[in-house]
Structures are given as C-alpha cells and as structure tokens.
Write a protein that holds these residues in place. Structure first.
Motif, PDB file in Angstrom:
ATOM      1  N   GLY A  68      -3.331  -6.016  12.793  1.00  0.00           N
ATOM      2  CA  GLY A  68      -3.779  -4.611  12.906  1.00  0.00           C
ATOM      3  C   GLY A  68      -5.577  -5.282  13.235  1.00  0.00           C
ATOM      4  N   GLY A  69      -6.039  -5.112  13.988  1.00  0.00           N
ATOM      5  CA  GLY A  69      -7.558  -5.392  13.992  1.00  0.00           C
ATOM      6  C   GLY A  69      -8.175  -4.245  13.029  1.00  0.00           C
ATOM      7  N   SER A  70      -9.920  -3.943  12.892  1.00  0.00           N
ATOM      8  CA  SER A  70     -10.569  -3.662  12.305  1.00  0.00           C
ATOM      9  C   SER A  70     -10.214  -2.162  12.119  1.00  0.00           C
ATOM     10  CB  SER A  70     -11.784  -4.418  11.418  1.00  0.00           C
ATOM     11  OG  SER A  70     -12.229  -3.680  13.326  1.00  0.00           O
ATOM     12  N   ALA A  71     -10.203  -1.853  13.714  1.00  0.00           N
ATOM     13  CA  ALA A  71     -10.129  -0.495  13.764  1.00  0.00           C
ATOM     14  C   ALA A  71      -8.771  -0.116  13.724  1.00  0.00           C
ATOM     15  CB  ALA A  71     -10.454  -0.446  15.331  1.00  0.00           C
ATOM     16  N   GLU A  72      -8.136   0.093  13.261  1.00  0.00           N
ATOM     17  CA  GLU A  72      -6.950  -0.142  12.973  1.00  0.00           C
ATOM     18  C   GLU A  72      -6.336  -0.328  10.998  1.00  0.00           C
ATOM     19  OE1 GLU A  72      -2.583  -0.970  11.361  1.00  0.00           O
ATOM     20  OE2 GLU A  72      -4.509  -2.196  11.129  1.00  0.00           O
ATOM     21  N   ARG A  73      -7.436  -1.472   9.869  1.00  0.00           N
ATOM     22  CA  ARG A  73      -7.430  -0.689   9.554  1.00  0.00           C
ATOM     23  C   ARG A  73      -8.294   0.291   8.883  1.00  0.00           C
ATOM     24  NH1 ARG A  73      -7.148  -6.398  10.471  1.00  0.00           N
ATOM     25  NH2 ARG A  73      -9.265  -6.433  10.455  1.00  0.00           N
ATOM     26  N   ARG A  74      -9.474   0.659   9.438  1.00  0.00           N
ATOM     27  CA  ARG A  74     -10.193   1.808   9.339  1.00  0.00           C
ATOM     28  C   ARG A  74      -9.762   2.761   8.996  1.00  0.00           C
ATOM     29  NH1 ARG A  74     -14.097   0.482  11.875  1.00  0.00           N
ATOM     30  NH2 ARG A  74     -15.577  -0.372  10.574  1.00  0.00           N
ATOM     31  N   GLU A  75      -8.896   2.860  10.434  1.00  0.00           N
ATOM     32  CA  GLU A  75      -7.974   4.399  10.363  1.00  0.00           C
ATOM     33  C   GLU A  75      -7.460   4.612   9.619  1.00  0.00           C
ATOM     34  OE1 GLU A  75      -5.014   6.203  13.798  1.00  0.00           O
ATOM     35  OE2 GLU A  75      -6.131   5.070  14.106  1.00  0.00           O
ATOM     36  N   ARG A  76      -5.975   3.538   9.020  1.00  0.00           N
ATOM     37  CA  ARG A  76      -5.362   3.711   7.571  1.00  0.00           C
ATOM     38  C   ARG A  76      -5.975   3.927   6.712  1.00  0.00           C
ATOM     39  NH1 ARG A  76      -2.023  -0.529   6.015  1.00  0.00           N
ATOM     40  NH2 ARG A  76      -3.897  -2.036   7.434  1.00  0.00           N
ATOM     41  N   LEU A  77      -7.045   3.636   5.611  1.00  0.00           N
ATOM     42  CA  LEU A  77      -7.802   3.680   5.524  1.00  0.00           C
ATOM     43  C   LEU A  77      -8.548   5.104   5.374  1.00  0.00           C
ATOM     44  CD1 LEU A  77      -8.664   2.405   2.401  1.00  0.00           C
ATOM     45  CD2 LEU A  77     -10.779   1.576   3.883  1.00  0.00           C
ATOM     46  N   HIS A  78      -8.812   5.502   6.118  1.00  0.00           N
ATOM     47  CA  HIS A  78      -9.215   6.514   5.914  1.00  0.00           C
ATOM     48  C   HIS A  78      -7.943   7.985   5.895  1.00  0.00           C
ATOM     49  CE1 HIS A  78     -13.557   5.793   8.175  1.00  0.00           C
ATOM     50  NE2 HIS A  78     -13.261   4.897   7.348  1.00  0.00           N
ATOM     51  N   ASP A  79      -7.042   7.291   6.449  1.00  0.00           N
ATOM     52  CA  ASP A  79      -5.786   8.867   6.551  1.00  0.00           C
ATOM     53  C   ASP A  79      -5.606   8.726   4.965  1.00  0.00           C
ATOM     54  OD1 ASP A  79      -6.080   9.247   8.661  1.00  0.00           O
ATOM     55  OD2 ASP A  79      -4.017   7.684   9.521  1.00  0.00           O
ATOM     56  N   ALA A  80      -5.404   7.383   4.359  1.00  0.00           N
ATOM     57  CA  ALA A  80      -4.943   7.057   3.269  1.00  0.00           C
ATOM     58  C   ALA A  80      -5.664   7.640   1.783  1.00  0.00           C
ATOM     59  CB  ALA A  80      -4.905   5.976   1.852  1.00  0.00           C
ATOM     60  N   LEU A  81      -7.433   7.753   2.512  1.00  0.00           N
ATOM     61  CA  LEU A  81      -8.417   8.299   1.265  1.00  0.00           C
ATOM     62  C   LEU A  81      -8.358   9.656   1.739  1.00  0.00           C
ATOM     63  CD1 LEU A  81     -11.428   6.024   1.836  1.00  0.00           C
ATOM     64  CD2 LEU A  81     -10.625   6.972   0.493  1.00  0.00           C
ATOM     65  N   VAL A  82      -8.215  10.265   2.944  1.00  0.00           N
ATOM     66  CA  VAL A  82      -8.281  11.781   2.772  1.00  0.00           C
ATOM     67  C   VAL A  82      -6.716  12.435   3.015  1.00  0.00           C
ATOM     68  CG1 VAL A  82      -8.198  13.373   5.492  1.00  0.00           C
ATOM     69  CG2 VAL A  82      -8.971  11.892   4.795  1.00  0.00           C
TER      70      VAL A  82
ATOM     71  N   ARG B   6     -12.207 -11.224   4.513  1.00  0.00           N
ATOM     72  CA  ARG B   6     -12.869 -12.536   4.474  1.00  0.00           C
ATOM     73  C   ARG B   6     -11.955 -14.192   4.783  1.00  0.00           C
ATOM     74  NH1 ARG B   6     -16.038  -8.983   2.582  1.00  0.00           N
ATOM     75  NH2 ARG B   6     -18.211  -8.191   3.035  1.00  0.00           N
ATOM     76  N   SER B   7     -10.866 -14.286   4.247  1.00  0.00           N
ATOM     77  CA  SER B   7      -9.758 -14.788   4.305  1.00  0.00           C
ATOM     78  C   SER B   7      -8.734 -14.459   5.014  1.00  0.00           C
ATOM     79  CB  SER B   7      -9.577 -15.379   2.759  1.00  0.00           C
ATOM     80  OG  SER B   7      -9.331 -14.308   1.476  1.00  0.00           O
ATOM     81  N   GLN B   8      -8.074 -15.427   5.021  1.00  0.00           N
ATOM     82  CA  GLN B   8      -6.650 -15.619   5.463  1.00  0.00           C
ATOM     83  C   GLN B   8      -5.231 -14.293   4.366  1.00  0.00           C
ATOM     84  OE1 GLN B   8      -5.704 -16.100   8.661  1.00  0.00           O
ATOM     85  NE2 GLN B   8      -3.366 -15.268   8.773  1.00  0.00           N
ATOM     86  N   GLY B   9      -5.823 -14.739   3.326  1.00  0.00           N
ATOM     87  CA  GLY B   9      -4.666 -13.941   2.687  1.00  0.00           C
ATOM     88  C   GLY B   9      -5.242 -12.544   1.960  1.00  0.00           C
ATOM     89  N   GLY B  10      -7.130 -12.523   2.191  1.00  0.00           N
ATOM     90  CA  GLY B  10      -6.988 -11.362   1.978  1.00  0.00           C
ATOM     91  C   GLY B  10      -6.415 -10.263   3.727  1.00  0.00           C
ATOM     92  N   LEU B  11      -6.577 -10.738   4.778  1.00  0.00           N
ATOM     93  CA  LEU B  11      -5.676 -10.016   6.008  1.00  0.00           C
ATOM     94  C   LEU B  11      -4.561  -9.724   5.631  1.00  0.00           C
ATOM     95  CD1 LEU B  11      -6.244  -9.709   9.029  1.00  0.00           C
ATOM     96  CD2 LEU B  11      -5.672 -11.400   9.554  1.00  0.00           C
ATOM     97  N   LEU B  12      -3.816 -11.194   4.712  1.00  0.00           N
ATOM     98  CA  LEU B  12      -2.715 -10.288   4.978  1.00  0.00           C
ATOM     99  C   LEU B  12      -2.046  -9.051   4.184  1.00  0.00           C
ATOM    100  CD1 LEU B  12      -1.010 -14.338   5.058  1.00  0.00           C
ATOM    101  CD2 LEU B  12      -0.862 -12.565   6.676  1.00  0.00           C
ATOM    102  N   ALA B  13      -3.088  -9.902   2.790  1.00  0.00           N
ATOM    103  CA  ALA B  13      -2.509  -8.390   1.905  1.00  0.00           C
ATOM    104  C   ALA B  13      -2.851  -6.731   2.194  1.00  0.00           C
ATOM    105  CB  ALA B  13      -3.600  -8.725   0.785  1.00  0.00           C
ATOM    106  N   ALA B  14      -4.661  -6.854   2.951  1.00  0.00           N
ATOM    107  CA  ALA B  14      -4.485  -5.792   3.495  1.00  0.00           C
ATOM    108  C   ALA B  14      -3.532  -4.784   5.204  1.00  0.00           C
ATOM    109  CB  ALA B  14      -6.285  -6.066   5.014  1.00  0.00           C
ATOM    110  N   ASP B  15      -2.740  -5.801   5.491  1.00  0.00           N
ATOM    111  CA  ASP B  15      -2.083  -5.654   6.169  1.00  0.00           C
ATOM    112  C   ASP B  15      -0.518  -4.981   6.085  1.00  0.00           C
ATOM    113  OD1 ASP B  15      -3.691  -6.182   8.752  1.00  0.00           O
ATOM    114  OD2 ASP B  15      -2.854  -7.841   9.059  1.00  0.00           O
ATOM    115  N   LYS B  16      -0.515  -5.367   4.591  1.00  0.00           N
ATOM    116  CA  LYS B  16       0.388  -4.697   3.648  1.00  0.00           C
ATOM    117  C   LYS B  16       1.097  -3.300   4.266  1.00  0.00           C
ATOM    118  CE  LYS B  16       1.068  -8.819   0.315  1.00  0.00           C
ATOM    119  NZ  LYS B  16       1.899  -9.118  -0.301  1.00  0.00           N
ATOM    120  N   SER B  17       2.206  -1.893   4.032  1.00  0.00           N
ATOM    121  CA  SER B  17       1.956  -1.125   4.104  1.00  0.00           C
ATOM    122  C   SER B  17       1.794  -0.086   3.196  1.00  0.00           C
ATOM    123  CB  SER B  17       3.156  -0.263   4.246  1.00  0.00           C
ATOM    124  OG  SER B  17       4.328  -0.647   3.463  1.00  0.00           O
TER     125      SER B  17
END
Length: 95
Positions: free
Chosen positions: A1-15, A47-58
């Motif tokens: 997913g892209g940054s918009a999808e990650r932002r949406e997942r994070l906002h959902d988790a926060l709320v 900022r890294s491939q590892g960070g991207l892989l971690a961010a994409d975990k459910s």
C-alpha cells in the motif's frame, strides 16, 4: 500500500483505540518536531525498505498508534509540569 493507505490505517487505529481526539496532535503546532509526529511521519513515509515492510504488517498501525499516544501524553505531562513549576516560581516571587 501507499502512503495514503498507511495514513488511513494509522488514523483508523488511533481513533479505534484512543478516540477521535487522538489525532489532534497532527495539526497542533506545539507538536512540530516531537517524537509523536516523528513516529507518525515515519510510519506513513518509511525511509527504508525494512521500514516499508514493517509498516505493511497488519498489526503495525496499532503498535504505532499506541507509541504515538504514549509520546503525546508524555509531552503534555512534561509541559503541564513545566507550567506548574513556572507558576509556582512566579507565585513565590510575588510581593
């Protein structure tokens, strides 16, 4: 997913975990440069491939949401303590 999808997942988790006002820090100028905002930005824009892989975990959005809320509370508590101490010094020095 892209940054918009990650932002949406994070906002959902926060709320879901911490309520609608848990996103207030994003627009608050007092949080510029804070640990909370750095966590938020690093999740949305890894900022890294590892960070991207971690961010994409459910479960990662919920983990980051909890970290952000901790940092927000920590900074607010620090500022409240600073104000109490400043007020105490001013009160003590008043005639």
């Amino acid at each position: 997913g892209g940054s918009a999808e990650r932002r949406e997942r994070l906002h959902d988790a926060l709320v879901q975990s911490h309520g609608a006002d848990s996103l207030d820090f994003v627009e608050d100028p007092a949080f510029v440069g804070s640990s909370a905002l750095r966590c938020y930005d690093a999740f949305i824009h890894p900022r890294s491939q590892g960070g991207l892989l971690a961010a994409d975990k459910s479960t990662r959005a919920r983990v980051i949401a909890n970290q952000i809320v901790f940092h927000v509370r920590e900074l607010r508590a620090y500022r409240a303590e600073w104000l109490r101490n400043t007020d105490a010094v001013i009160a003590a020095s008043a005639p």
